[in-house]
Design an enzyme around this catalytic site. Structure first.
Site, PDB file in Angstrom:
ATOM      1  N   ASP A  62       0.856  -1.181   0.000  1.00  0.00           N
ATOM      2  CA  ASP A  62       0.000   0.000   0.000  1.00  0.00           C
ATOM      3  C   ASP A  62       0.893   1.233   0.000  1.00  0.00           C
ATOM      4  O   ASP A  62       1.961   1.253   0.604  1.00  0.00           O
ATOM      5  CB  ASP A  62      -1.006  -0.002   1.152  1.00  0.00           C
ATOM      6  N   GLU A 155      -7.172   4.475  12.486  1.00  0.00           N
ATOM      7  CA  GLU A 155      -6.011   4.175  13.328  1.00  0.00           C
ATOM      8  C   GLU A 155      -5.541   5.410  14.062  1.00  0.00           C
ATOM      9  O   GLU A 155      -6.240   6.416  14.146  1.00  0.00           O
ATOM     10  CB  GLU A 155      -4.897   3.615  12.458  1.00  0.00           C
TER      11      GLU A 155
END
Length: 273
Positions: A62, A155
């Protein structure tokens, strides 16, 4: 994504008392997959490669704008020889767009990879519907059989935001924000989106919510195997198994898919509702 992958809760700077309300969106690409404020030096000529965990041959990466130091482009042809998929950061908040998003997705697909988009969630800015709309408008609804379901990155706040771990939100407000974002994306695309998170952040900031288990999970953990997450148990779809916080100088955040390449193709071809 930020320090999400570590299985130990890392210290996050507290919020500044100077903020009377939500902080402004930081211009540029502040949050990115697994980074925690780490930026690989542009001088790194031979960054280390992550070693995939045994039993998961379908690998991927990613990336965000941080993977383009000094505007340098990625070698997608080389990446495509060793990886089956890539997730690219598309947006953050309701205003920021990764300027490399479309070129990275196009190049990844040209290299034979499957590709998907992710949004870095900013619940401190509210407006879950507006952030979801910005994400969908940016990623575009491509039905080419090579586009993976998008995910919402939930997150730790990255360090420049100077926010506490849970963005100053209660667990109830946080879960409501997440639900609104995901439902808006699903209603517009007709595809069930995924959630990316780290179990330590999730347990702390959603009060161990088990209400999202019907969404596919992209779990971030540098442990030898992914931990159990409320609502999912160990039923994850993607696993981000290594990041620069765990392996300093790592070239890219490293991921695996739980299934075969045929299963990955099926995921990319899932019908719209």
């Amino acid at each position: 994504m930020v320090t999400a992958a570590a299985t130990v809760v890392l210290a996050v700077p507290g919020g500044s008392a100077a903020h009377a309300g939500p902080p402004p969106e930081v211009p540029g690409d502040g949050g990115y997959a697994g980074a925690g404020g780490y930026r690989a030096p542009a001088s790194s000529l031979v960054p280390p490669a992550a070693t995939p965990p045994a039993g998961y041959p379908v690998t991927g990466i990613d990336v965000s704008s941080h993977d383009h130091p000094q505007g340098r482009m990625l070698d997608w042809r080389s990446l495509g020889r060793s990886n089956a998929f890539a997730y690219v950061k598309a947006t953050e908040g309701a205003g920021y767009t990764n300027r490399y998003y479309r070129s990275d997705v196009s190049a990844a697909k040209s290299a034979g990879m499957y590709a998907g988009a992710y949004a870095f969630g900013r619940p401190d800015l509210g407006n879950a519907t507006g952030q979801a709309d910005h994400f969908v408008d940016t990623m575009e609804d491509v039905r080419d059989g090579r586009t993976l379901p998008p995910f919402l990155d939930m997150e730790w706040p990255y360090r420049r935001l100077r926010l506490p771990a849970c963005y100053r939100l209660s667990a109830g407000t946080m879960t409501a924000w997440i639900r609104t974002f995901l439902e808006r994306v699903e209603s517009r695309l007709g595809v069930v989106p995924m959630i990316y998170t780290n179990v330590n952040w999730w347990n702390r900031c959603t009060n161990r919510s088990a209400a999202f288990g019907h969404y596919p999970l992209d779990i971030s953990s540098c442990a030898a195997s992914p931990p159990s997450v409320p609502g999912w148990g160990r039923n994850w779809t993607f696993w981000q198994y290594d990041i620069p916080d765990c392996t300093p100088g790592l070239a890219h955040d490293a991921d695996v898919f739980r299934g075969s390449r045929t299963d990955l193709a099926t995921l990319a071809r899932q019908p719209r509702r």
